[in-house]
Design a protein around this motif. Structure first.
Motif, PDB file in Angstrom:
ATOM      1  N   ASN A   1      42.477  48.482  38.568  1.00 35.73           N
ATOM      2  CA  ASN A   1      43.525  48.655  39.575  1.00 35.73           C
ATOM      3  C   ASN A   1      44.755  47.814  39.227  1.00 35.73           C
ATOM      4  OD1 ASN A   1      44.501  49.362  42.400  1.00 35.73           O
ATOM      5  ND2 ASN A   1      44.312  47.152  42.627  1.00 35.73           N
ATOM      6  N   ALA A   2      44.532  46.548  38.857  1.00 35.91           N
ATOM      7  CA  ALA A   2      45.652  45.676  38.488  1.00 35.91           C
ATOM      8  C   ALA A   2      46.369  46.193  37.240  1.00 35.91           C
ATOM      9  CB  ALA A   2      45.148  44.250  38.261  1.00 35.91           C
ATOM     10  N   LEU A   3      45.604  46.675  36.274  1.00 35.24           N
ATOM     11  CA  LEU A   3      46.190  47.230  35.046  1.00 35.24           C
ATOM     12  C   LEU A   3      47.061  48.443  35.356  1.00 35.24           C
ATOM     13  CD1 LEU A   3      46.305  47.337  31.914  1.00 35.24           C
ATOM     14  CD2 LEU A   3      44.279  48.808  32.002  1.00 35.24           C
TER      15      LEU A   3
ATOM     16  N   THR B   1      54.960  42.239  40.674  1.00 32.99           N
ATOM     17  CA  THR B   1      54.496  41.355  41.751  1.00 32.99           C
ATOM     18  C   THR B   1      53.144  41.810  42.278  1.00 32.99           C
ATOM     19  OG1 THR B   1      56.798  40.934  42.396  1.00 32.99           O
ATOM     20  CG2 THR B   1      55.084  40.375  44.001  1.00 32.99           C
ATOM     21  N   ALA B   2      53.017  43.120  42.524  1.00 32.80           N
ATOM     22  CA  ALA B   2      51.754  43.662  43.036  1.00 32.80           C
ATOM     23  C   ALA B   2      50.628  43.482  42.035  1.00 32.80           C
ATOM     24  CB  ALA B   2      51.927  45.148  43.373  1.00 32.80           C
ATOM     25  N   ALA B   3      50.923  43.673  40.740  1.00 33.41           N
ATOM     26  CA  ALA B   3      49.895  43.502  39.712  1.00 33.41           C
ATOM     27  C   ALA B   3      49.431  42.051  39.636  1.00 33.41           C
ATOM     28  CB  ALA B   3      50.431  43.957  38.359  1.00 33.41           C
ATOM     29  N   ALA B   4      50.382  41.099  39.754  1.00 29.78           N
ATOM     30  CA  ALA B   4      50.022  39.682  39.734  1.00 29.78           C
ATOM     31  C   ALA B   4      49.132  39.334  40.930  1.00 29.78           C
ATOM     32  CB  ALA B   4      51.281  38.822  39.752  1.00 29.78           C
ATOM     33  N   ILE B   5      49.477  39.871  42.116  1.00 24.57           N
ATOM     34  CA  ILE B   5      48.647  39.648  43.302  1.00 24.57           C
ATOM     35  C   ILE B   5      47.261  40.248  43.095  1.00 24.57           C
ATOM     36  CG2 ILE B   5      48.376  40.230  45.754  1.00 24.57           C
ATOM     37  CD1 ILE B   5      51.433  40.200  45.971  1.00 24.57           C
ATOM     38  N   ALA B   6      47.213  41.490  42.586  1.00 22.74           N
ATOM     39  CA  ALA B   6      45.931  42.167  42.383  1.00 22.74           C
ATOM     40  C   ALA B   6      45.056  41.417  41.392  1.00 22.74           C
ATOM     41  CB  ALA B   6      46.175  43.598  41.893  1.00 22.74           C
ATOM     42  N   LEU B   7      45.652  40.900  40.334  1.00 22.97           N
ATOM     43  CA  LEU B   7      44.879  40.184  39.321  1.00 22.97           C
ATOM     44  C   LEU B   7      44.388  38.843  39.845  1.00 22.97           C
ATOM     45  CD1 LEU B   7      43.851  40.097  36.413  1.00 22.97           C
ATOM     46  CD2 LEU B   7      46.037  39.074  35.746  1.00 22.97           C
ATOM     47  N   ALA B   8      45.286  38.066  40.466  1.00 22.71           N
ATOM     48  CA  ALA B   8      44.918  36.735  40.951  1.00 22.71           C
ATOM     49  C   ALA B   8      43.854  36.804  42.040  1.00 22.71           C
ATOM     50  CB  ALA B   8      46.163  36.011  41.462  1.00 22.71           C
ATOM     51  N   VAL B   9      44.098  37.644  43.053  1.00 19.28           N
ATOM     52  CA  VAL B   9      43.132  37.762  44.152  1.00 19.28           C
ATOM     53  C   VAL B   9      41.840  38.400  43.656  1.00 19.28           C
ATOM     54  CG1 VAL B   9      42.728  38.721  46.449  1.00 19.28           C
ATOM     55  CG2 VAL B   9      45.003  37.901  45.833  1.00 19.28           C
ATOM     56  N   GLY B  10      41.954  39.357  42.710  1.00 25.93           N
ATOM     57  CA  GLY B  10      40.759  39.996  42.164  1.00 25.93           C
ATOM     58  C   GLY B  10      39.853  39.002  41.466  1.00 25.93           C
ATOM     59  N   LEU B  11      40.419  38.075  40.717  1.00 23.79           N
ATOM     60  CA  LEU B  11      39.606  37.058  40.036  1.00 23.79           C
ATOM     61  C   LEU B  11      38.910  36.135  41.036  1.00 23.79           C
ATOM     62  CD1 LEU B  11      42.011  36.140  37.087  1.00 23.79           C
ATOM     63  CD2 LEU B  11      39.872  37.449  36.960  1.00 23.79           C
ATOM     64  N   VAL B  12      39.608  35.796  42.124  1.00 25.10           N
ATOM     65  CA  VAL B  12      38.995  34.960  43.162  1.00 25.10           C
ATOM     66  C   VAL B  12      37.845  35.699  43.840  1.00 25.10           C
ATOM     67  CG1 VAL B  12      39.400  33.827  45.377  1.00 25.10           C
ATOM     68  CG2 VAL B  12      41.105  33.641  43.565  1.00 25.10           C
ATOM     69  N   VAL B  13      38.088  36.986  44.178  1.00 21.56           N
ATOM     70  CA  VAL B  13      37.062  37.787  44.845  1.00 21.56           C
ATOM     71  C   VAL B  13      35.825  37.941  43.967  1.00 21.56           C
ATOM     72  CG1 VAL B  13      36.542  40.148  45.590  1.00 21.56           C
ATOM     73  CG2 VAL B  13      38.632  39.037  46.380  1.00 21.56           C
ATOM     74  N   MET B  14      36.034  38.161  42.671  1.00 21.28           N
ATOM     75  CA  MET B  14      34.904  38.376  41.754  1.00 21.28           C
ATOM     76  C   MET B  14      33.952  37.179  41.718  1.00 21.28           C
ATOM     77  SD  MET B  14      36.854  40.233  38.572  1.00 21.28           S
ATOM     78  CE  MET B  14      35.526  39.817  37.435  1.00 21.28           C
ATOM     79  N   ARG B  15      34.507  35.990  41.945  1.00 22.14           N
ATOM     80  CA  ARG B  15      33.672  34.786  41.860  1.00 22.14           C
ATOM     81  C   ARG B  15      32.548  34.810  42.883  1.00 22.14           C
ATOM     82  NH1 ARG B  15      35.684  28.521  42.822  1.00 22.14           N
ATOM     83  NH2 ARG B  15      33.629  27.562  42.443  1.00 22.14           N
ATOM     84  N   TRP B  16      32.807  35.413  44.049  1.00 24.22           N
ATOM     85  CA  TRP B  16      31.818  35.372  45.126  1.00 24.22           C
ATOM     86  C   TRP B  16      30.969  36.642  45.204  1.00 24.22           C
ATOM     87  CZ3 TRP B  16      31.576  30.589  46.161  1.00 24.22           C
ATOM     88  CH2 TRP B  16      32.732  29.792  46.218  1.00 24.22           C
ATOM     89  N   LEU B  17      31.217  37.594  44.339  1.00 29.58           N
ATOM     90  CA  LEU B  17      30.391  38.801  44.342  1.00 29.58           C
ATOM     91  C   LEU B  17      29.077  38.540  43.610  1.00 29.58           C
ATOM     92  CD1 LEU B  17      33.131  41.466  43.555  1.00 29.58           C
ATOM     93  CD2 LEU B  17      31.844  41.271  45.689  1.00 29.58           C
ATOM     94  N   PRO B  18      27.999  39.188  44.032  1.00 29.29           N
ATOM     95  CA  PRO B  18      26.709  38.983  43.355  1.00 29.29           C
ATOM     96  C   PRO B  18      26.692  39.617  41.975  1.00 29.29           C
ATOM     97  CG  PRO B  18      26.510  40.708  45.001  1.00 29.29           C
ATOM     98  CD  PRO B  18      27.884  40.117  45.167  1.00 29.29           C
ATOM     99  N   GLY B  19      25.973  38.993  41.047  1.00 21.96           N
ATOM    100  CA  GLY B  19      25.824  39.555  39.711  1.00 21.96           C
ATOM    101  C   GLY B  19      24.738  40.609  39.684  1.00 21.96           C
ATOM    102  N   ARG B  20      24.273  40.896  38.503  1.00 18.89           N
ATOM    103  CA  ARG B  20      23.232  41.908  38.361  1.00 18.89           C
ATOM    104  C   ARG B  20      21.945  41.400  38.979  1.00 18.89           C
ATOM    105  NH1 ARG B  20      21.027  44.532  32.667  1.00 18.89           N
ATOM    106  NH2 ARG B  20      19.584  46.041  33.619  1.00 18.89           N
ATOM    107  N   ARG B  21      21.376  42.194  39.842  1.00 18.69           N
ATOM    108  CA  ARG B  21      20.153  41.786  40.545  1.00 18.69           C
ATOM    109  C   ARG B  21      18.949  41.952  39.637  1.00 18.69           C
ATOM    110  NH1 ARG B  21      16.303  44.638  43.342  1.00 18.69           N
ATOM    111  NH2 ARG B  21      15.178  43.517  44.974  1.00 18.69           N
ATOM    112  N   ARG B  22      18.197  40.873  39.503  1.00 18.67           N
ATOM    113  CA  ARG B  22      16.977  40.936  38.706  1.00 18.67           C
ATOM    114  C   ARG B  22      15.806  41.379  39.588  1.00 18.67           C
ATOM    115  NH1 ARG B  22      17.183  35.412  34.980  1.00 18.67           N
ATOM    116  NH2 ARG B  22      19.160  35.921  33.909  1.00 18.67           N
TER     117      ARG B  22
END
Length: 527
Positions: free
Chosen positions: A344-346, A482-503
């Motif tokens: 989306n950011a790209l 501006t929108a791409a910078a917001i999407a990238l920055a916030v996207g990286l923050v959001v990804m940190r709290w998402l669960p990884g691959r469930r074992r």
């Protein structure tokens, strides 16, 4: 209606629900191709860019503010009854929109449409859950979800086709027979259902959320419209809106039946998933807004051709949405949602490379990439929200995700539209210096306004057209970066709290190995 009749009619009932849903979803996208026409002082209403933003946001803010409340009202008075009331309100608002004589009338009529949409949306899923047994419910909800993608694809094309043959109000008038048929069909075919223990309606919470959002969006739009962010009429509504929303959040933690249960955000996985949905729709709302002007005002495409160019956006969603579950099982939630956010950011950053003569296939590719990112990430994030909550709180999860979508679209149009307006005015100012003060102020509002002034001046105004196109493209580049910078920055923050691959657990691993051994044994015997 007896159980056997309901079971016999269940797919017909689903069709009735989908018709109502399609009318709402199509309207969310059909307006974008009509923006240039509505801005035209001769063939439309002569709406300014800020008025066009409010024509979109009056709908989305009312929709978002009342979504959860109307779900509770439907539980109390009957979902079928609420569905019919919502369709009637949506049809009435569409009729008023079609025959509006001023931008202010259109904004008010769109708010009525938002009222109807908020009444319809929560009832559709509730009716499906009551009509279908668990073994068929997932398939029915999948068809329901597919209607959203169909609406995204149909809306711009239908709007363009109508504008090619009729006046701008036809894009709203088409909703009237659809909602009328939907309401009559609901009366005849849909069974009534209620919640035996409905929640209470949080009137103060509803009022505070709507007032806070309207003040915040008004301040943002006003900043872009006036070209300054340090004025009292900009800062006062922005900070006032933030204060009301903070009070709303505090109040919602202290009532037993909140209109929006903000306590759910204590769960990081849920917060990250809702944040991902909001971020994706923030970008989508802004992109649809400014590319409509780019295609029609700068590149000279007709509304129909502009609508057809939006098909890759829907195609990207169609391709990726059904595959999101398989991708999650293989790569995990974080990888799929994170990949969608980065895509989306790209794509948003890619719009910065569009110029006045760029090959139009580049826009189609960017639309497809952004649609694919949304198609992969939104179903995954939505499922992650629903998995966090117990079944009895599924309604709260649905309200969270739908509210996040609508608020994000409103903020996307307001924030990115304001950046676009301010940047355009600053770039265009030297070319407007020779005009009289009144004409200069009018022409500086938007590319549509500049072209309208140039048309009024005739041959003497032709010198404005090329600078206007260049100024809009420059403003669009600033906005998209501006929108791409917001999407990238916030996207990286959001990804940190998402669960990884469930074992898989030990029990699940054993079951997988046993199943594999049984298949191998069966193959040997058959061989």
């Amino acid at each position: 209606m007896d159980t056997q009749t309901i079971q016999r009619r269940r797919w017909v009932i689903l069709g009735v629900v989908v018709v109502g849903l399609l009318a709402i979803v199509i309207d969310n996208t059909v307006l974008n191709v009509a923006l240039k026409t509505i801005a035209d002082p001769v063939g439309g209403l002569g709406a300014s860019q800020s008025q066009l933003e409010w024509a979109i946001n009056s709908y989305t803010l009312v929709f978002a503010g009342l979504l959860f409340t109307f779900g509770v009202v439907g539980d109390r008075i009957g979902r079928k009854r609420m569905l019919m009331i919502g369709l009637a309100l949506f049809g009435l608002g569409s009729l008023l929109s079609a025959y509006s004589h001023s931008p202010d009338q259109l904004i008010a009529a769109r708010a009525v449409m938002g009222l109807g949409g908020a009444a319809v949306m929560p009832q559709t899923l509730s009716i499906i859950s009551n009509v279908f047994e668990p073994h068929e419910r997932a398939r029915a909800i999948g068809i329901w979800a597919s209607a959203v993608g169909i609406g995204v694809a149909i809306g711009p094309v239908l709007g363009g086709a109508l504008l090619a043959h009729f006046w701008w109000g036809s894009v709203f008038l088409i909703n009237v027979p659809v909602t009328l048929i939907g309401a009559v069909a609901a009366l005849a075919l849909v069974p009534e259902s209620r919640n035996p223990a409905p929640g209470k309606i949080d009137y103060p919470g509803v009022l505070a959320s709507v007032v806070g959002l309207v003040l915040l969006v008004y301040g943002i739009v006003q900043g872009g419209d006036t070209g300054s962010w340090v004025r009292a009429d900009v800062l006062a509504p922005v900070f006032g809106g933030l204060a009301v929303l903070a009070l709303f959040a505090w109040y919602e933690t202290r009532v037993s039946h909140p209109s929006l249960d903000v306590r759910l955000f204590r769960n990081r996985r849920l917060s990250a998933s809702v944040g991902a949905i909001a971020l994706l729709f923030f970008g989508m709302g802004g992109v649809y807004f400014f590319t409509s002007f780019y295609l029609q005002n700068v590149r000279g495409y007709s509304p129909l051709h502009a609508g057809l160019l939006a098909i890759p956006f829907a195609a990207g969603q169609f391709i990726m949405s059904p595959r999101s579950a398989a991708l999650v099982s293989r790569f995990g939630v974080r990888a799929v949602v994170g990949g969608g956010l980065l895509l989306n950011a790209l794509a948003i950053g890619g719009y910065a490379f569009l110029g006045t003569s760029t090959p139009i296939w580049l826009l189609a590719v960017l639309y497809g990439l952004q649609g694919a990112g949304i198609g992969a990430a939104v179903p995954t994030a939505t499922a992650a929200v629903m998995e966090v909550l117990p079944r009895e709180r599924a309604g709260a999860g649905s309200a969270l995700t739908n509210t996040a979508r609508q608020v994000a679209v409103a903020l996307g149009v307001a924030v990115l539209g304001s950046i676009l307006a301010q940047s355009y005015r600053a770039t265009m100012s030297p070319a407007l210096a020779t005009l009289p003060a009144a004409a200069r102020d009018t022409a500086g509002q938007s590319v549509s306004a500049t072209q309208a002034v140039a048309q009024q001046l005739g041959q003497a105004g032709r010198f404005l057209l090329e600078p206007a196109n260049v100024a809009f493209v420059d403003a669009m580049q600033v906005t998209t970066m501006t929108a791409a910078a917001i999407a990238l920055a916030v996207g990286l923050v959001v990804m940190r709290w998402l669960p990884g691959r469930r074992r898989p657990t030990i029990e699940e691993q054993v079951a997988i190995e046993v199943a594999a051994a049984e298949r191998e044994l069966a193959q040997r015997r058959s061989g």
